[in-house]
Design a protein around this motif. Structure first.
Motif, PDB file in Angstrom:
ATOM      1  N   CYS A 165       0.836  -1.209   0.000  1.00 30.20           N
ATOM      2  CA  CYS A 165       0.000   0.000   0.000  1.00 30.20           C
ATOM      3  C   CYS A 165       0.870   1.260   0.000  1.00 30.20           C
TER       4      CYS A 165
ATOM      5  N   LEU B 140       2.163   1.764  -3.519  1.00 34.83           N
ATOM      6  CA  LEU B 140       1.112   2.273  -4.407  1.00 34.83           C
ATOM      7  C   LEU B 140       0.878   3.761  -4.170  1.00 34.83           C
ATOM      8  N   ASN B 141       0.835   4.155  -2.882  1.00 31.99           N
ATOM      9  CA  ASN B 141       0.630   5.569  -2.573  1.00 31.99           C
ATOM     10  C   ASN B 141       1.785   6.424  -3.081  1.00 31.99           C
TER      11      ASN B 141
ATOM     12  N   ARG C 207       1.672   6.563  -7.055  1.00 28.60           N
ATOM     13  CA  ARG C 207       0.574   7.430  -7.528  1.00 28.60           C
ATOM     14  C   ARG C 207       0.847   8.889  -7.188  1.00 28.60           C
TER      15      ARG C 207
ATOM     16  N   ASN D  85      -7.501   8.249   2.168  1.00 24.36           N
ATOM     17  CA  ASN D  85      -8.193   7.452   1.149  1.00 24.36           C
ATOM     18  C   ASN D  85      -9.604   7.959   0.885  1.00 24.36           C
TER      19      ASN D  85
ATOM     20  N   ARG E 216      -9.749   6.966  -6.731  1.00 28.74           N
ATOM     21  CA  ARG E 216      -9.777   5.537  -6.435  1.00 28.74           C
ATOM     22  C   ARG E 216     -11.218   5.073  -6.361  1.00 28.74           C
ATOM     23  N   ASN E 217     -11.462   3.829  -6.818  1.00 29.72           N
ATOM     24  CA  ASN E 217     -12.812   3.319  -6.702  1.00 29.72           C
ATOM     25  C   ASN E 217     -13.043   2.785  -5.287  1.00 29.72           C
TER      26      ASN E 217
ATOM     27  N   TRP F 258     -13.591  -0.193  -4.053  1.00 26.51           N
ATOM     28  CA  TRP F 258     -12.869  -1.401  -3.657  1.00 26.51           C
ATOM     29  C   TRP F 258     -11.405  -1.091  -3.317  1.00 26.51           C
ATOM     30  N   GLN F 259     -10.800  -0.169  -4.036  1.00 23.41           N
ATOM     31  CA  GLN F 259      -9.424   0.216  -3.735  1.00 23.41           C
ATOM     32  C   GLN F 259      -9.338   0.908  -2.370  1.00 23.41           C
ATOM     33  N   ILE F 260     -10.307   1.782  -2.110  1.00 17.97           N
ATOM     34  CA  ILE F 260     -10.331   2.477  -0.816  1.00 17.97           C
ATOM     35  C   ILE F 260     -10.521   1.486   0.322  1.00 17.97           C
TER      36      ILE F 260
ATOM     37  N   PHE G 136      -9.749  -1.634   0.348  1.00 18.46           N
ATOM     38  CA  PHE G 136      -8.542  -2.453   0.485  1.00 18.46           C
ATOM     39  C   PHE G 136      -7.495  -1.729   1.342  1.00 18.46           C
ATOM     40  N   HIS G 137      -7.228  -0.464   1.036  1.00 17.25           N
ATOM     41  CA  HIS G 137      -6.224   0.297   1.787  1.00 17.25           C
ATOM     42  C   HIS G 137      -6.641   0.455   3.250  1.00 17.25           C
TER      43      HIS G 137
END
Length: 303
Positions: A198, A201-202, A205, A263, A270-271, A273-275, A277-278
């Motif tokens: 995570c 990824l952050n 991005r 998030n 972010r959609n 599901w991504q939010i 997940f994080h």
């Protein structure tokens, strides 16, 4: 005559008294010793795990590990091994009765006053039970004291503000003890791997957005920060899991809050599901941090 006269449990980082024994002594010298014990409690973080402050009629002994310290006022006739064996017993009894979260969140003095009954029982045991019954325990503590002597102060040293010594009294400090954590679990390793992922990824991005936003108005700065702040929070969560740190609960809550808010702010980038997940990884890591405690050491000085 009793050799252990008074005992208390304090929080190391700020000297907050958590519990204390009932006080039956009211002589001027004893009350002065109590005052100096309170002063010393505010400075425990400066000293190693064990120490003694010596006076004419009374000695103050203290023993600390993590954010909990036990202190006692003893007569000069009380052997150091007995005093530290008593303090170690109190430490294990207290930390077994109250978790680190409750201790860290305590905001008023003597929040665990009910522990007084345990202190009184331990005092009676060490004052009146034949020392031959505790011979093996006292011998073990004495060997530890011979191997690593406690720091020795005088009661006058406890009145010196900001750690500056008065007169020419010398004090030799040993390195503070290393706090050994419980072994890392498989779920803990998984939380570390997910947290690092995570964080990566952050970071990716955030850098990508910053490179393409150099000529864009200030509204993109919020999005960039919303990537970088959770990145730092994820890395710090990994540190909190691997290493002991005082006030872990407060730090864990802050890191979790930063990740959740960051998030939520990125909802447009972010959609759902991504939010989720994080945030889910952040909660898993927080749980692993709070459940990984200092490695237990069974005391041989039990009452």
């Amino acid at each position: 005559m009793s050799m252990i006269l008074f005992a208390c449990v304090v929080r190391v980082r700020d000297g907050l008294p958590l519990s204390a024994s009932t006080d039956f002594y009211h002589t001027q010298d004893f009350l002065e010793c109590r005052r100096r014990l309170k002063t010393l409690a505010l400075r425990l973080a400066q000293y190693p795990g064990r120490g003694s402050a010596e006076g004419r009629d009374f000695n103050i002994h203290f023993s600390s590990l993590g954010d909990v310290a036990c202190m006692a006022i003893c007569s000069r006739q009380c052997p150091a091994a007995m005093a530290f064996c008593f303090l170690e017993t109190l430490w294990w009894e207290f930390t077994a009765s109250y978790d680190i979260t409750c201790i860290g969140l305590a905001s008023r003095p003597y929040a665990f006053l009910e522990f007084d009954s345990i202190i009184q029982k331990a005092k009676w045991h060490f004052n009146y039970v034949n020392s031959t019954q505790m011979e093996s325990s006292l011998q073990k503590i004495q060997e530890e004291l011979d191997f690593q002597p406690p720091v020795v102060l005088t009661l006058e040293d406890t009145d010196v503000a900001n750690g500056v010594m008065n007169g020419h009294t010398q004090m030799h400090l040993e390195p503070a003890p290393n706090f050994r954590m419980e072994p890392v679990t498989a779920l803990g390793v998984l939380s570390l791997v997910l947290n690092i992922m995570c964080a990566a990824l952050n970071l990716i991005r955030g850098i990508h957005l910053a490179e393409h936003s150099l000529q864009v108005a200030h509204e993109e700065i919020g999005n960039i920060l919303a990537f970088f702040i959770p990145f730092i929070a994820c890395i710090f969560q990994c540190y909190l899991y691997l290493f002991y740190s005082p006030a872990r609960t407060v730090k864990v809550v802050l890191m979790l809050l930063f990740i959740c808010l960051g998030n939520m702010y990125l909802h447009g980038l972010r959609n759902l599901w991504q939010i989720l997940f994080h945030i889910g990884v952040a909660f898993l890591s927080s749980y692993q941090i709070l459940t990984r405690q200092l490695q237990e050491k069974q005391s041989d000085c039990g009452v």
